[in-house]
Write a protein that holds these residues in place. Structure first.
Motif, PDB file in Angstrom:
ATOM      1  N   LEU A   1       8.652   8.849  -7.707  1.00 22.36           N
ATOM      2  CA  LEU A   1      10.038   8.863  -7.239  1.00 22.36           C
ATOM      3  C   LEU A   1      10.782   7.586  -7.640  1.00 22.36           C
ATOM      4  CD1 LEU A   1       9.711  10.398  -3.658  1.00 22.36           C
ATOM      5  CD2 LEU A   1      10.991  11.357  -5.568  1.00 22.36           C
ATOM      6  N   LEU A   2      10.126   6.442  -7.486  1.00 23.66           N
ATOM      7  CA  LEU A   2      10.762   5.179  -7.846  1.00 23.66           C
ATOM      8  C   LEU A   2      11.065   5.116  -9.333  1.00 23.66           C
ATOM      9  CD1 LEU A   2       8.646   2.697  -5.671  1.00 23.66           C
ATOM     10  CD2 LEU A   2      11.049   3.291  -5.353  1.00 23.66           C
ATOM     11  N   MET A   3      10.140   5.601 -10.149  1.00 18.15           N
ATOM     12  CA  MET A   3      10.373   5.620 -11.594  1.00 18.15           C
ATOM     13  C   MET A   3      11.568   6.501 -11.937  1.00 18.15           C
ATOM     14  SD  MET A   3       8.278   3.949 -13.755  1.00 18.15           S
ATOM     15  CE  MET A   3       8.206   5.048 -15.160  1.00 18.15           C
ATOM     16  N   THR A   4      11.627   7.677 -11.318  1.00 22.00           N
ATOM     17  CA  THR A   4      12.716   8.606 -11.615  1.00 22.00           C
ATOM     18  C   THR A   4      14.063   8.031 -11.188  1.00 22.00           C
ATOM     19  OG1 THR A   4      11.160  10.439 -11.252  1.00 22.00           O
ATOM     20  CG2 THR A   4      13.501  10.968 -11.283  1.00 22.00           C
ATOM     21  N   VAL A   5      14.134   7.525  -9.958  1.00 21.60           N
ATOM     22  CA  VAL A   5      15.388   6.946  -9.470  1.00 21.60           C
ATOM     23  C   VAL A   5      15.790   5.745 -10.319  1.00 21.60           C
ATOM     24  CG1 VAL A   5      16.482   5.805  -7.509  1.00 21.60           C
ATOM     25  CG2 VAL A   5      15.047   7.804  -7.130  1.00 21.60           C
ATOM     26  N   GLY A   6      14.810   4.940 -10.715  1.00 27.12           N
ATOM     27  CA  GLY A   6      15.109   3.757 -11.510  1.00 27.12           C
ATOM     28  C   GLY A   6      15.732   4.087 -12.849  1.00 27.12           C
ATOM     29  N   ILE A   7      15.157   5.033 -13.556  1.00 23.56           N
ATOM     30  CA  ILE A   7      15.696   5.374 -14.881  1.00 23.56           C
ATOM     31  C   ILE A   7      17.044   6.065 -14.753  1.00 23.56           C
ATOM     32  CG2 ILE A   7      15.284   6.808 -16.919  1.00 23.56           C
ATOM     33  CD1 ILE A   7      12.366   6.156 -16.726  1.00 23.56           C
TER      34      ILE A   7
ATOM     35  N   LEU B   1       2.379   1.632 -10.426  1.00 23.83           N
ATOM     36  CA  LEU B   1       1.556   2.300 -11.442  1.00 23.83           C
ATOM     37  C   LEU B   1       0.432   1.400 -11.941  1.00 23.83           C
ATOM     38  CD1 LEU B   1       4.242   4.229 -13.516  1.00 23.83           C
ATOM     39  CD2 LEU B   1       2.649   5.138 -11.826  1.00 23.83           C
ATOM     40  N   GLN B   2       0.659   0.076 -11.978  1.00 21.55           N
ATOM     41  CA  GLN B   2      -0.411  -0.788 -12.466  1.00 21.55           C
ATOM     42  C   GLN B   2      -1.547  -0.927 -11.452  1.00 21.55           C
ATOM     43  OE1 GLN B   2      -1.211  -4.278 -11.732  1.00 21.55           O
ATOM     44  NE2 GLN B   2       0.012  -4.333  -9.856  1.00 21.55           N
ATOM     45  N   LEU B   3      -1.335  -0.460 -10.218  1.00 22.89           N
ATOM     46  CA  LEU B   3      -2.393  -0.444  -9.217  1.00 22.89           C
ATOM     47  C   LEU B   3      -3.158   0.878  -9.209  1.00 22.89           C
ATOM     48  CD1 LEU B   3      -0.529  -2.075  -6.179  1.00 22.89           C
ATOM     49  CD2 LEU B   3      -2.117  -3.182  -7.761  1.00 22.89           C
ATOM     50  N   LEU B   4      -2.679   1.876  -9.932  1.00 22.23           N
ATOM     51  CA  LEU B   4      -3.255   3.218  -9.888  1.00 22.23           C
ATOM     52  C   LEU B   4      -3.974   3.539 -11.198  1.00 22.23           C
ATOM     53  CD1 LEU B   4      -0.187   5.042  -8.306  1.00 22.23           C
ATOM     54  CD2 LEU B   4      -2.325   4.469  -7.147  1.00 22.23           C
ATOM     55  N   PRO B   5      -4.930   4.470 -11.139  1.00 25.55           N
ATOM     56  CA  PRO B   5      -5.586   4.920 -12.383  1.00 25.55           C
ATOM     57  C   PRO B   5      -4.650   5.840 -13.172  1.00 25.55           C
ATOM     58  CG  PRO B   5      -6.447   6.137 -10.495  1.00 25.55           C
ATOM     59  CD  PRO B   5      -5.524   5.090  -9.939  1.00 25.55           C
ATOM     60  N   VAL B   6      -3.867   5.258 -14.062  1.00 19.45           N
ATOM     61  CA  VAL B   6      -2.782   5.974 -14.724  1.00 19.45           C
ATOM     62  C   VAL B   6      -3.221   6.463 -16.096  1.00 19.45           C
ATOM     63  CG1 VAL B   6      -0.466   5.726 -15.698  1.00 19.45           C
ATOM     64  CG2 VAL B   6      -1.000   4.718 -13.487  1.00 19.45           C
ATOM     65  N   ASN B   7      -2.845   7.685 -16.417  1.00 15.05           N
ATOM     66  CA  ASN B   7      -2.985   8.210 -17.773  1.00 15.05           C
ATOM     67  C   ASN B   7      -1.727   7.821 -18.547  1.00 15.05           C
ATOM     68  OD1 ASN B   7      -2.828   9.923 -20.083  1.00 15.05           O
ATOM     69  ND2 ASN B   7      -4.284  11.312 -19.133  1.00 15.05           N
ATOM     70  N   TYR B   8      -1.884   6.973 -19.549  1.00 17.33           N
ATOM     71  CA  TYR B   8      -0.712   6.425 -20.228  1.00 17.33           C
ATOM     72  C   TYR B   8       0.014   7.475 -21.075  1.00 17.33           C
ATOM     73  CZ  TYR B   8      -2.144   1.855 -18.632  1.00 17.33           C
ATOM     74  OH  TYR B   8      -2.462   0.790 -17.841  1.00 17.33           O
ATOM     75  N   ALA B   9      -0.693   8.511 -21.482  1.00 19.12           N
ATOM     76  CA  ALA B   9      -0.006   9.605 -22.172  1.00 19.12           C
ATOM     77  C   ALA B   9       0.960  10.311 -21.219  1.00 19.12           C
ATOM     78  CB  ALA B   9      -1.022  10.600 -22.737  1.00 19.12           C
ATOM     79  N   GLY B  10       0.519  10.518 -19.968  1.00 21.35           N
ATOM     80  CA  GLY B  10       1.405  11.111 -18.972  1.00 21.35           C
ATOM     81  C   GLY B  10       2.584  10.216 -18.659  1.00 21.35           C
TER      82      GLY B  10
ATOM     83  N   ALA C   1       0.832  -1.206   0.000  1.00 22.74           N
ATOM     84  CA  ALA C   1       0.000   0.000   0.000  1.00 22.74           C
ATOM     85  C   ALA C   1       0.866   1.256   0.000  1.00 22.74           C
ATOM     86  CB  ALA C   1      -0.929  -0.006   1.209  1.00 22.74           C
ATOM     87  N   ALA C   2       1.999   1.207   0.707  1.00 18.18           N
ATOM     88  CA  ALA C   2       2.903   2.368   0.708  1.00 18.18           C
ATOM     89  C   ALA C   2       3.535   2.569  -0.660  1.00 18.18           C
ATOM     90  CB  ALA C   2       3.980   2.179   1.771  1.00 18.18           C
ATOM     91  N   ILE C   3       3.903   1.478  -1.319  1.00 18.68           N
ATOM     92  CA  ILE C   3       4.512   1.590  -2.649  1.00 18.68           C
ATOM     93  C   ILE C   3       3.514   2.148  -3.650  1.00 18.68           C
ATOM     94  CG2 ILE C   3       5.478   0.237  -4.561  1.00 18.68           C
ATOM     95  CD1 ILE C   3       6.694  -1.615  -2.502  1.00 18.68           C
ATOM     96  N   ALA C   4       2.227   1.840  -3.456  1.00 20.98           N
ATOM     97  CA  ALA C   4       1.203   2.279  -4.395  1.00 20.98           C
ATOM     98  C   ALA C   4       0.857   3.761  -4.260  1.00 20.98           C
ATOM     99  CB  ALA C   4      -0.057   1.440  -4.213  1.00 20.98           C
ATOM    100  N   ASN C   5       1.540   4.474  -3.390  1.00 20.05           N
ATOM    101  CA  ASN C   5       1.331   5.922  -3.300  1.00 20.05           C
ATOM    102  C   ASN C   5       1.812   6.584  -4.584  1.00 20.05           C
ATOM    103  OD1 ASN C   5       2.298   8.768  -2.666  1.00 20.05           O
ATOM    104  ND2 ASN C   5       1.161   8.255  -0.819  1.00 20.05           N
ATOM    105  N   PRO C   6       0.997   7.437  -5.230  1.00 19.84           N
ATOM    106  CA  PRO C   6       1.402   8.029  -6.515  1.00 19.84           C
ATOM    107  C   PRO C   6       2.719   8.793  -6.441  1.00 19.84           C
ATOM    108  CG  PRO C   6      -0.935   8.405  -6.105  1.00 19.84           C
ATOM    109  CD  PRO C   6      -0.376   7.829  -4.852  1.00 19.84           C
TER     110      PRO C   6
ATOM    111  N   LEU D   1       6.865   0.511 -11.606  1.00 17.76           N
ATOM    112  CA  LEU D   1       5.913  -0.027 -12.575  1.00 17.76           C
ATOM    113  C   LEU D   1       4.821  -0.844 -11.875  1.00 17.76           C
ATOM    114  CD1 LEU D   1       8.337  -1.121 -15.429  1.00 17.76           C
ATOM    115  CD2 LEU D   1       6.811   0.859 -15.399  1.00 17.76           C
ATOM    116  N   TYR D   2       5.192  -1.586 -10.824  1.00  8.43           N
ATOM    117  CA  TYR D   2       4.179  -2.320 -10.055  1.00  8.43           C
ATOM    118  C   TYR D   2       3.180  -1.351  -9.424  1.00  8.43           C
ATOM    119  CZ  TYR D   2       2.045  -4.731  -6.111  1.00  8.43           C
ATOM    120  OH  TYR D   2       1.133  -5.214  -5.206  1.00  8.43           O
TER     121      TYR D   2
END
Length: 294
Positions: free
Chosen positions: A106-112, A142-151, A96-101, A139-140
């Motif tokens: 932050l995880l996406m940014t650090v990962g790339i 984001l798949q739990l969140l209502p994501v705009n794929y263009a964003g 649940a903590a990881i699923a915070n938008p 990525l895990y």
């Protein structure tokens, strides 16, 4: 389609209210007119059955009531029932903590960035390992969140541009475009108006500023490196003073010279002006040739 969905929801809720013996007219108005009630009003209009201040009182008031389960009547025996609380375990809390938008961004940014640093310095290992783990966790989430794929695509494109700035001589154009794409994608990443799901603009601004500073430092380092003289390779030998060890062993314009502690064969531009040095003393002639890369 909106009218059909509205009528379908109203009919469904009206049917549920009639099945349970509740106020079907108010149930339909709740869908069509978005009306709401207080707890006491809901009890008075037969929208609910019981109002209780706590769980034990609720169980006491529900005791003896009959409910219909799969077409069969069942009598509730809830008075004095043992309450068992099922709290979420550590795994559920962690996910649940990881699923915070905000954390997902932050995880996406650090990962790339971690993968970019690994590609810039192959063999560093730590940036690549940390980056891959953070990217997969992001990525895990984001798949739990209502994501705009263009964003999401804009965020990935922006980070890719900022990473490519370290490899391509674009003089900041890729980096600035990447920052703009990253900010736009982060602002539209979560596709919902529900409170608590948006990404704070302050976090977006902080990440964009950090990326801009990192980009500025990379460009500045590249420019400083470009101005430095060549330190290795054949080009670094041009203009270097060397000691002539032996001249004309095979041809008049060839000589054995010692440069940077190594003795190699070189071709001389002015063979007549070169002569061997005695022992380890420097050559006395002012015409001692400079080493050529040829």
């Amino acid at each position: 389609m909106q009218a059909k969905a509205l009528n379908d929801a109203a009919a469904y809720l009206r049917g549920l209210a009639q099945l349970r013996g509740r106020n079907a007219d108010w149930a339909e108005r709740a869908v069509r007119e978005s009306v709401s009630l207080t707890a006491e009003e809901a009890l008075r209009l037969n929208v609910i059955d019981v109002v209780a201040p706590d769980v034990p009182t609720l169980l006491a008031r529900l005791d003896g009531r009959s409910v219909n389960v799969l077409g069969q009547p069942r009598r509730l025996q809830t008075k004095g029932a043992l309450l068992v609380e099922f709290a979420p375990d550590w795994r559920t809390k962690a996910l649940a903590a990881i699923a915070n938008p905000s954390l997902a961004l932050l995880l996406m940014t650090v990962g790339i960035y971690g993968l970019v640093f690994e590609f810039m310095n192959p063999g560093a290992v730590a940036p690549g390992v940390i980056g891959a783990i953070c990217l997969l966790l992001g990525l895990y989430a984001l798949q739990l969140l209502p994501v705009n794929y263009a964003g999401l695509a804009l965020i990935v494109l922006g980070l890719a541009f900022m990473g490519a700035e370290a490899f391509l001589p674009s003089f900041g154009i890729l980096g600035l475009g990447g920052i703009a794409a990253f900010v736009a994608g982060a602002l539209m990443l979560i596709d919902t108006d529900l409170p608590g799901y948006g990404i704070p603009p302050g976090l977006v601004g902080t990440l964009a500023t950090a990326s801009a500073l990192l980009l500025f430092g990379t460009v500045r380092l590249a420019l400083r490196t470009r101005r430095r003289p060549v330190r290795s390779g054949a080009a670094s030998l041009i203009g270097t003073l060397c000691t002539v060890e032996q001249v004309g062993e095979r041809r008049a314009n060839e000589a054995w010279v010692k440069v940077e502690g190594e003795q190699t064969m070189h071709r001389l531009r002015a063979p007549s002006a070169a002569r061997p040095c005695a022992g380890s003393k420097p050559c006395a002639s002012s015409a001692a040739p400079a080493c050529s890369s040829k």
